[in-house]
Motif scaffolding. Structure first.
Motif, PDB file in Angstrom:
ATOM      1  N   LEU A   1     -13.311   0.689   7.517  1.00 16.14           N
ATOM      2  CA  LEU A   1     -13.785  -0.445   8.325  1.00 16.14           C
ATOM      3  C   LEU A   1     -12.651  -1.392   8.691  1.00 16.14           C
ATOM      4  O   LEU A   1     -12.613  -1.927   9.804  1.00 16.14           O
ATOM      5  CB  LEU A   1     -14.887  -1.200   7.576  1.00 16.14           C
ATOM      6  N   ILE A   2     -11.736  -1.612   7.774  1.00 14.38           N
ATOM      7  CA  ILE A   2     -10.592  -2.497   8.038  1.00 14.38           C
ATOM      8  C   ILE A   2      -9.759  -1.945   9.189  1.00 14.38           C
ATOM      9  O   ILE A   2      -9.433  -2.658  10.144  1.00 14.38           O
ATOM     10  CB  ILE A   2      -9.734  -2.679   6.767  1.00 14.38           C
ATOM     11  N   VAL A   3      -9.424  -0.662   9.116  1.00 13.65           N
ATOM     12  CA  VAL A   3      -8.603  -0.060  10.176  1.00 13.65           C
ATOM     13  C   VAL A   3      -9.365  -0.042  11.502  1.00 13.65           C
ATOM     14  O   VAL A   3      -8.799  -0.340  12.554  1.00 13.65           O
ATOM     15  CB  VAL A   3      -8.116   1.343   9.767  1.00 13.65           C
ATOM     16  N   GLY A   4     -10.661   0.264  11.445  1.00 12.70           N
ATOM     17  CA  GLY A   4     -11.464   0.215  12.661  1.00 12.70           C
ATOM     18  C   GLY A   4     -11.484  -1.175  13.273  1.00 12.70           C
ATOM     19  O   GLY A   4     -11.443  -1.329  14.496  1.00 12.70           O
TER      20      GLY A   4
ATOM     21  N   SER B   1       0.710   4.271   6.308  1.00 14.90           N
ATOM     22  CA  SER B   1       1.256   3.011   5.809  1.00 14.90           C
ATOM     23  C   SER B   1       0.514   1.807   6.372  1.00 14.90           C
ATOM     24  O   SER B   1       1.007   0.691   6.285  1.00 14.90           O
ATOM     25  CB  SER B   1       2.745   2.899   6.155  1.00 14.90           C
ATOM     26  N   VAL B   2      -0.655   2.034   6.925  1.00 10.87           N
ATOM     27  CA  VAL B   2      -1.412   0.942   7.514  1.00 10.87           C
ATOM     28  C   VAL B   2      -1.746  -0.113   6.463  1.00 10.87           C
ATOM     29  O   VAL B   2      -1.903  -1.287   6.785  1.00 10.87           O
ATOM     30  CB  VAL B   2      -2.674   1.485   8.235  1.00 10.87           C
ATOM     31  N   ASP B   3      -1.786   0.285   5.211  1.00 12.51           N
ATOM     32  CA  ASP B   3      -2.109  -0.638   4.121  1.00 12.51           C
ATOM     33  C   ASP B   3      -1.001  -1.648   3.824  1.00 12.51           C
ATOM     34  O   ASP B   3      -1.215  -2.590   3.080  1.00 12.51           O
ATOM     35  CB  ASP B   3      -2.463   0.135   2.852  1.00 12.51           C
ATOM     36  N   TYR B   4       0.162  -1.460   4.418  1.00 15.87           N
ATOM     37  CA  TYR B   4       1.282  -2.373   4.188  1.00 15.87           C
ATOM     38  C   TYR B   4       1.497  -3.359   5.338  1.00 15.87           C
ATOM     39  O   TYR B   4       2.353  -4.236   5.238  1.00 15.87           O
ATOM     40  CB  TYR B   4       2.581  -1.597   3.977  1.00 15.87           C
ATOM     41  N   LEU B   5       0.762  -3.205   6.422  1.00 16.86           N
ATOM     42  CA  LEU B   5       0.983  -4.057   7.593  1.00 16.86           C
ATOM     43  C   LEU B   5       0.569  -5.496   7.311  1.00 16.86           C
ATOM     44  O   LEU B   5      -0.571  -5.763   6.964  1.00 16.86           O
ATOM     45  CB  LEU B   5       0.199  -3.527   8.795  1.00 16.86           C
ATOM     46  N   THR B   6       1.505  -6.417   7.480  1.00 13.63           N
ATOM     47  CA  THR B   6       1.203  -7.838   7.281  1.00 13.63           C
ATOM     48  C   THR B   6       0.754  -8.510   8.574  1.00 13.63           C
ATOM     49  O   THR B   6       0.169  -9.590   8.531  1.00 13.63           O
ATOM     50  CB  THR B   6       2.418  -8.584   6.708  1.00 13.63           C
ATOM     51  N   LYS B   7       1.019  -7.873   9.717  1.00 17.04           N
ATOM     52  CA  LYS B   7       0.565  -8.385  11.015  1.00 17.04           C
ATOM     53  C   LYS B   7      -0.048  -7.232  11.806  1.00 17.04           C
ATOM     54  O   LYS B   7       0.456  -6.851  12.863  1.00 17.04           O
ATOM     55  CB  LYS B   7       1.724  -9.021  11.785  1.00 17.04           C
TER      56      LYS B   7
ATOM     57  N   ILE C   1      -3.807   7.308  16.281  1.00 13.96           N
ATOM     58  CA  ILE C   1      -4.415   7.848  15.069  1.00 13.96           C
ATOM     59  C   ILE C   1      -3.771   7.191  13.859  1.00 13.96           C
ATOM     60  O   ILE C   1      -2.548   7.196  13.720  1.00 13.96           O
ATOM     61  CB  ILE C   1      -4.215   9.376  14.975  1.00 13.96           C
ATOM     62  N   MET C   2      -4.591   6.626  12.989  1.00 16.46           N
ATOM     63  CA  MET C   2      -4.124   6.065  11.730  1.00 16.46           C
ATOM     64  C   MET C   2      -4.658   6.933  10.602  1.00 16.46           C
ATOM     65  O   MET C   2      -5.866   7.131  10.493  1.00 16.46           O
ATOM     66  CB  MET C   2      -4.644   4.638  11.535  1.00 16.46           C
ATOM     67  N   SER C   3      -3.779   7.453   9.780  1.00 16.78           N
ATOM     68  CA  SER C   3      -4.205   8.255   8.628  1.00 16.78           C
ATOM     69  C   SER C   3      -3.840   7.500   7.357  1.00 16.78           C
ATOM     70  O   SER C   3      -2.847   6.777   7.314  1.00 16.78           O
ATOM     71  CB  SER C   3      -3.534   9.627   8.650  1.00 16.78           C
ATOM     72  N   PHE C   4      -4.669   7.670   6.339  1.00 19.53           N
ATOM     73  CA  PHE C   4      -4.397   6.985   5.071  1.00 19.53           C
ATOM     74  C   PHE C   4      -5.215   7.616   3.955  1.00 19.53           C
ATOM     75  O   PHE C   4      -6.212   8.291   4.192  1.00 19.53           O
ATOM     76  CB  PHE C   4      -4.702   5.478   5.164  1.00 19.53           C
ATOM     77  N   SER C   5      -4.762   7.397   2.752  1.00 20.97           N
ATOM     78  CA  SER C   5      -5.497   7.826   1.567  1.00 20.97           C
ATOM     79  C   SER C   5      -5.690   6.605   0.682  1.00 20.97           C
ATOM     80  O   SER C   5      -5.424   5.487   1.102  1.00 20.97           O
ATOM     81  CB  SER C   5      -4.717   8.919   0.813  1.00 20.97           C
ATOM     82  N   ASN C   6      -6.122   6.824  -0.537  1.00 23.91           N
ATOM     83  CA  ASN C   6      -6.256   5.682  -1.439  1.00 23.91           C
ATOM     84  C   ASN C   6      -5.023   5.536  -2.328  1.00 23.91           C
ATOM     85  O   ASN C   6      -5.020   4.735  -3.244  1.00 23.91           O
ATOM     86  CB  ASN C   6      -7.540   5.765  -2.270  1.00 23.91           C
ATOM     87  N   ARG C   7      -3.983   6.285  -2.027  1.00 27.68           N
ATOM     88  CA  ARG C   7      -2.733   6.159  -2.760  1.00 27.68           C
ATOM     89  C   ARG C   7      -1.832   5.172  -2.027  1.00 27.68           C
ATOM     90  O   ARG C   7      -1.735   5.199  -0.801  1.00 27.68           O
ATOM     91  CB  ARG C   7      -2.010   7.498  -2.843  1.00 27.68           C
ATOM     92  N   CYS C   8      -1.218   4.303  -2.757  1.00 25.56           N
ATOM     93  CA  CYS C   8      -0.275   3.362  -2.154  1.00 25.56           C
ATOM     94  C   CYS C   8       0.519   2.697  -3.276  1.00 25.56           C
ATOM     95  O   CYS C   8       0.230   2.878  -4.454  1.00 25.56           O
ATOM     96  CB  CYS C   8      -0.998   2.312  -1.311  1.00 25.56           C
ATOM     97  N   PHE C   9       1.538   1.950  -2.874  1.00 25.98           N
ATOM     98  CA  PHE C   9       2.255   1.112  -3.826  1.00 25.98           C
ATOM     99  C   PHE C   9       1.458  -0.188  -3.906  1.00 25.98           C
ATOM    100  O   PHE C   9       1.494  -1.006  -2.989  1.00 25.98           O
ATOM    101  CB  PHE C   9       3.688   0.852  -3.357  1.00 25.98           C
ATOM    102  N   TRP C  10       0.698  -0.345  -4.988  1.00 29.84           N
ATOM    103  CA  TRP C  10      -0.223  -1.471  -5.105  1.00 29.84           C
ATOM    104  C   TRP C  10       0.477  -2.818  -5.041  1.00 29.84           C
ATOM    105  O   TRP C  10      -0.125  -3.804  -4.630  1.00 29.84           O
ATOM    106  CB  TRP C  10      -1.061  -1.337  -6.378  1.00 29.84           C
ATOM    107  N   THR C  11       1.736  -2.876  -5.411  1.00 33.62           N
ATOM    108  CA  THR C  11       2.458  -4.144  -5.351  1.00 33.62           C
ATOM    109  C   THR C  11       2.919  -4.473  -3.932  1.00 33.62           C
ATOM    110  O   THR C  11       3.302  -5.609  -3.664  1.00 33.62           O
ATOM    111  CB  THR C  11       3.679  -4.115  -6.282  1.00 33.62           C
ATOM    112  N   LYS C  12       2.869  -3.497  -3.025  1.00 33.98           N
ATOM    113  CA  LYS C  12       3.313  -3.716  -1.650  1.00 33.98           C
ATOM    114  C   LYS C  12       2.162  -3.801  -0.655  1.00 33.98           C
ATOM    115  O   LYS C  12       2.315  -4.345   0.433  1.00 33.98           O
ATOM    116  CB  LYS C  12       4.256  -2.590  -1.217  1.00 33.98           C
ATOM    117  N   ALA C  13       1.019  -3.246  -1.009  1.00 33.48           N
ATOM    118  CA  ALA C  13      -0.124  -3.242  -0.095  1.00 33.48           C
ATOM    119  C   ALA C  13      -0.705  -4.649   0.033  1.00 33.48           C
ATOM    120  O   ALA C  13      -0.627  -5.461  -0.897  1.00 33.48           O
ATOM    121  CB  ALA C  13      -1.195  -2.280  -0.603  1.00 33.48           C
ATOM    122  N   ILE C  14      -1.315  -4.921   1.189  1.00 34.93           N
ATOM    123  CA  ILE C  14      -1.922  -6.234   1.402  1.00 34.93           C
ATOM    124  C   ILE C  14      -3.130  -6.403   0.487  1.00 34.93           C
ATOM    125  O   ILE C  14      -3.758  -5.426   0.086  1.00 34.93           O
ATOM    126  CB  ILE C  14      -2.296  -6.443   2.891  1.00 34.93           C
TER     127      ILE C  14
END
Length: 95
Positions: free
Chosen positions: A54-57, A3-9, A28-41
Motif C-alpha cells: 500500500l505504501i508503494v502504491g 530499495s524503495v524502503d530506503y527512500l527519504t523523498k 516497476i518497484m520490487s521489494f521483499s521484507n528483507r532490508c537493513f532495518w537501521t537504514k529503512a524509513i
C-alpha cells in the motif's frame, strides 16, 4: 529496485520517474521484507508486507501522472522463502 524502503523523498523520486518515462512507460518497484532495518524509513520498519504494498502504491498515486498501480506477489515459494512483491504502474498517456 529493491530499495524503495530506503527512500527519504519518495514522492520526488516517483515524480521524476513520471517526468522521464514516455507516455505508457512502465515503472516497476520490487521489494521483499528483507532490508537493513537501521537504514529503512520508519514507516517501513513499523509495518508489514501488505502495508508495504500500500505504501508503494500510494507513492505512485500521490506522485500523479500514473495509472492506478497494481501489485503482485512473486514469491518463489510462498510461506517457505522470503516474500517478494512488485508494485507497478504505467505513465498516463496524457501526462
Amino acid at each position: 529496485m529493491v530499495s524503495v524502503d530506503y527512500l527519504t523523498k519518495p514522492l520526488d523520486i516517483f515524480k521524476e520517474m513520471c517526468r522521464i518515462l514516455k507516455p505508457g512507460g512502465l515503472a516497476i518497484m520490487s521489494f521483499s521484507n528483507r532490508c537493513f532495518w537501521t537504514k529503512a524509513i520508519s514507516i517501513w520498519t513499523s509495518t508489514g508486507d501488505a502495508d508495504h504494498v500500500l505504501i508503494v502504491g500510494s507513492y505512485f498515486h500521490y506522485a500523479g501522472g500514473f495509472e492506478p498501480p497494481e501489485a503482485v506477489d512473486i514469491s518463489p515459494n510462498p510461506g517457505l522463502t522470503d516474500p517478494m512483491y512488485i508494485v507497478y504502474s504505467r505513465k498516463l498517456a496524457t501526462a
